[in-house]
Write a protein that holds these residues in place. Structure first.
Motif, PDB file in Angstrom:
ATOM      1  N   VAL A 164       0.857  -1.184   0.000  1.00 37.15           N
ATOM      2  CA  VAL A 164       0.000   0.000   0.000  1.00 37.15           C
ATOM      3  C   VAL A 164       0.891   1.232   0.000  1.00 37.15           C
ATOM      4  CG1 VAL A 164      -1.829   1.255   1.188  1.00 37.15           C
ATOM      5  CG2 VAL A 164      -1.740  -1.240   1.335  1.00 37.15           C
ATOM      6  N   LEU A 165       0.616   2.162  -0.914  1.00 37.97           N
ATOM      7  CA  LEU A 165       1.368   3.413  -0.985  1.00 37.97           C
ATOM      8  C   LEU A 165       0.379   4.570  -0.970  1.00 37.97           C
ATOM      9  CD1 LEU A 165       4.037   4.971  -1.353  1.00 37.97           C
ATOM     10  CD2 LEU A 165       3.679   4.808  -3.833  1.00 37.97           C
ATOM     11  N   SER A 166       0.481   5.428   0.051  1.00 35.88           N
ATOM     12  CA  SER A 166      -0.378   6.604   0.114  1.00 35.88           C
ATOM     13  C   SER A 166       0.472   7.858   0.043  1.00 35.88           C
ATOM     14  CB  SER A 166      -1.220   6.602   1.391  1.00 35.88           C
ATOM     15  OG  SER A 166      -0.400   6.584   2.540  1.00 35.88           O
ATOM     16  N   GLY A 167      -0.131   8.923  -0.466  1.00 32.63           N
ATOM     17  CA  GLY A 167       0.563  10.192  -0.613  1.00 32.63           C
ATOM     18  C   GLY A 167      -0.317  11.347  -0.196  1.00 32.63           C
ATOM     19  N   VAL A 168       0.303  12.361   0.444  1.00 35.14           N
ATOM     20  CA  VAL A 168      -0.406  13.544   0.915  1.00 35.14           C
ATOM     21  C   VAL A 168       0.342  14.773   0.436  1.00 35.14           C
ATOM     22  CG1 VAL A 168      -1.062  14.865   2.963  1.00 35.14           C
ATOM     23  CG2 VAL A 168      -1.323  12.392   2.952  1.00 35.14           C
ATOM     24  N   SER A 169      -0.414  15.794   0.007  1.00 41.67           N
ATOM     25  CA  SER A 169       0.204  17.046  -0.395  1.00 41.67           C
ATOM     26  C   SER A 169      -0.683  18.203   0.020  1.00 41.67           C
ATOM     27  CB  SER A 169       0.430  17.082  -1.913  1.00 41.67           C
ATOM     28  OG  SER A 169       1.076  18.286  -2.294  1.00 41.67           O
ATOM     29  N   THR A 170      -0.062  19.281   0.519  1.00 46.83           N
ATOM     30  CA  THR A 170      -0.801  20.483   0.874  1.00 46.83           C
ATOM     31  C   THR A 170      -0.524  21.570  -0.154  1.00 46.83           C
ATOM     32  OG1 THR A 170       0.947  21.454   2.223  1.00 46.83           O
ATOM     33  CG2 THR A 170      -0.525  19.886   3.301  1.00 46.83           C
ATOM     34  N   LYS A 171      -1.304  22.633  -0.064  1.00 45.67           N
ATOM     35  CA  LYS A 171      -1.217  23.713  -1.037  1.00 45.67           C
ATOM     36  C   LYS A 171      -1.026  25.037  -0.321  1.00 45.67           C
ATOM     37  CE  LYS A 171      -3.794  25.680  -4.945  1.00 45.67           C
ATOM     38  NZ  LYS A 171      -5.065  25.618  -5.711  1.00 45.67           N
ATOM     39  N   GLY A 172      -0.250  25.928  -0.939  1.00 47.53           N
ATOM     40  CA  GLY A 172      -0.084  27.263  -0.383  1.00 47.53           C
ATOM     41  C   GLY A 172       1.045  27.335   0.620  1.00 47.53           C
ATOM     42  N   THR A 173       0.947  28.318   1.533  1.00 50.16           N
ATOM     43  CA  THR A 173       1.986  28.564   2.523  1.00 50.16           C
ATOM     44  C   THR A 173       2.190  27.340   3.420  1.00 50.16           C
ATOM     45  OG1 THR A 173       1.378  30.899   2.553  1.00 50.16           O
ATOM     46  CG2 THR A 173       2.714  30.094   4.381  1.00 50.16           C
ATOM     47  N   GLY A 174       3.433  26.984   3.632  1.00 49.76           N
ATOM     48  CA  GLY A 174       3.741  25.834   4.476  1.00 49.76           C
ATOM     49  C   GLY A 174       3.462  24.521   3.799  1.00 49.76           C
ATOM     50  N   GLN A 175       3.855  24.385   2.545  1.00 48.25           N
ATOM     51  CA  GLN A 175       3.551  23.174   1.786  1.00 48.25           C
ATOM     52  C   GLN A 175       4.244  21.950   2.393  1.00 48.25           C
ATOM     53  OE1 GLN A 175       4.899  23.094  -2.260  1.00 48.25           O
ATOM     54  NE2 GLN A 175       3.555  21.420  -2.821  1.00 48.25           N
ATOM     55  N   VAL A 176       3.522  20.830   2.371  1.00 48.51           N
ATOM     56  CA  VAL A 176       4.044  19.547   2.840  1.00 48.51           C
ATOM     57  C   VAL A 176       3.786  18.491   1.780  1.00 48.51           C
ATOM     58  CG1 VAL A 176       3.899  17.741   4.595  1.00 48.51           C
ATOM     59  CG2 VAL A 176       3.533  20.122   5.240  1.00 48.51           C
ATOM     60  N   ASN A 177       4.775  17.664   1.524  1.00 48.62           N
ATOM     61  CA  ASN A 177       4.604  16.487   0.685  1.00 48.62           C
ATOM     62  C   ASN A 177       5.009  15.265   1.497  1.00 48.62           C
ATOM     63  OD1 ASN A 177       3.859  17.847  -1.791  1.00 48.62           O
ATOM     64  ND2 ASN A 177       5.996  18.522  -1.904  1.00 48.62           N
TER      65      ASN A 177
END
Length: 318
Positions: A164-177
Motif C-alpha cells: 500500500v502506498l499513500s501520498g499527501v500534499s498540501t497547497k499554499g503557505t507551508g507546503q508539505v509532501n
C-alpha cells in the motif's frame, strides 16, 4: 445560533434528504457514539460524541468503483464530514482518492480513553488521518498547511502479501509532501505490517521527518495479542521511540504504551496503561456500554503531573 451553524445544519439536512431520496441506489447505516469522561488534569466531567450517517456503494465485480460519505452531527450543534472518498480498481489493485484513514501502523484496541502525561508519543500516524481540509501537524511540532490531496494505491501481491502506498500534499503557505509505503502480510490468525512515513516541509527550520512503524497481532483463540513499534527522526535532531503491547480477552482489552523522546527533549519518557470492557446492552443488537480507565506517568526528564481518567462509552448501531 450563528449563521454559519444554520447554514451547516441546512447543508446536513439537504444531504440527509438526498441520502433518503437515493436509498434505492446506495447502502445506508448510522450509529451513535457517546463518551462520558472524568479526568484528573481536566478537573471535572465532560461529554462528547457524534451521530454518524454513512452512505456507500460498490458496483462491478472484476473491475469496480466504490464510494463512501460519512456525515457527523455533534452535541455542540456542529456538523462535519468523516469519510468522503472514491475507490477504483480490480481484483489485484485499486486506488482510493479523497478523505479517508490510511493503513493503521499502530493498533490501539480499546482506546476509549487514553491519557498521556506530558506528551503523546509518536505512533506512525502523521500521514494516516483523514487528510482532506486538515492542517498537517508534524510529530516534531508546528503546523504546515492544509492537506488538499490524499491518494492511496493498493496492490495484492498474492499469498496474503500486499503493498500500500499513500501520498499527501498540501497547497499554499507551508507546503508539505509526504509518502507512506506499507507492506503487510495476513495469513490465518497472524497479521503483520511494516511501513514508513517520509515527510518534506517547505517552511520553518525542519525540512524532513522520517518515521517507521511496525505492527502485528496474533489470534490465539481465547485472546488476541497486539504489538507495535514506532520511531521517528527529523533533520533538526528530534528522535522518538514508542513500544506498545496490548491484549484482547473477549470483550476486555488491556494495553500498555512506553514512549521515549518528545518534541523538546530526547530523554522525556512516558508510560501509559488503559483497560476497557465492552458490555453488550442486554439483547439489543448493535448496542454496547464500555467502561474504561487510563493512567499515565512521566519519567526521565518528563516531570509532568500524572494523568488519569475514566470513561463510559455508549455505542449503538442502527
Amino acid at each position: 445560533m450563528t449563521s454559519t451553524t444554520k447554514l451547516a445544519l441546512r447543508a446536513t439536512a439537504l444531504a440527509a434528504f438526498a441520502m433518503v431520496s437515493a436509498s434505492a441506489f446506495a447502502d445506508f447505516d448510522a450509529n451513535i457514539e457517546f463518551d462520558n469522561k472524568i479526568e484528573n488534569n481536566a478537573r471535572g466531567a465532560s461529554q462528547a460524541g457524534r451521530v454518524e450517517f454513512n452512505a456507500s456503494k460498490k458496483a462491478g465485480s472484476k473491475y469496480f468503483i466504490a464510494g463512501k460519505a460519512s456525515f457527523l452531527a455533534k452535541p455542540d450543534g456542529s456538523v462535519g464530514t468523516d469519510d468522503l472518498w472514491v475507490q477504483m480498481g480490480g481484483d489485484t489493485s485499486d486506488i482510493k482518492l479523497g478523505r479517508f484513514e490510511a493503513y493503521n501502523l499502530f493498533q490501539t484496541p480499546g482506546d476509549v480513553i487514553v491519557e498521556y502525561a506530558g506528551f503523546s508519543p509518536y505512533q506512525a500516524n502523521v500521514l494516516r488521518g483523514r487528510q482532506g481540509g486538515v492542517t498537517i501537524v508534524p510529530n516534531s511540532g508546528g503546523s504546515y498547511g492544509t492537506a488538499v490531496f490524499h491518494a492511496e494505491g493498493t496492490v495484492q501481491l498474492g499469498g496474503g502479501l500486499s503493498f500500500v502506498l499513500s501520498g499527501v500534499s498540501t497547497k499554499g503557505t507551508g507546503q508539505v509532501n509526504g509518502l507512506r509505503p506499507v507492506l503487510s502480510y495476513a495469513n490465518g490468525p497472524l497479521h503483520i505490517a511494516a511501513g514508513l512515513e517520509a515527510m518534506q516541509y517547505h517552511t520553518g527550520n525542519m525540512k524532513r521527518e522520517t518515521g517507521l512503524g511496525l505492527t502485528g497481532d496474533y489470534n490465539f483463540g481465547d485472546f488476541t495479542l497486539f504489538a507495535n513499534y514506532a520511531a521517528v527522526k527529523s533533520d533538526i535532531g528530534v528522535k522518538q521511540n514508542t513500544f506498545a503491547l496490548m491484549a484482547k480477552f473477549g470483550q476486555l482489552t488491556v494495553a500498555s504504551v512506553f514512549g521515549k523522546g518528545s518534541t523538546t527533549n530526547a530523554d522525556d519518557k512516558v508510560t501509559t496503561f488503559w483497560a476497557a470492557y465492552a458490555i453488550p446492552f442486554f439483547d439489543v443488537k448493535g448496542a454496547t456500554v464500555t467502561p474504561a480507565v487510563s493512567f499515565s506517568q512521566g519519567s526521565g526528564t518528563n516531570t509532568a503531573k500524572d494523568s488519569s481518567g475514566a470513561s463510559v462509552r455508549v455505542n449503538y448501531a442502527f
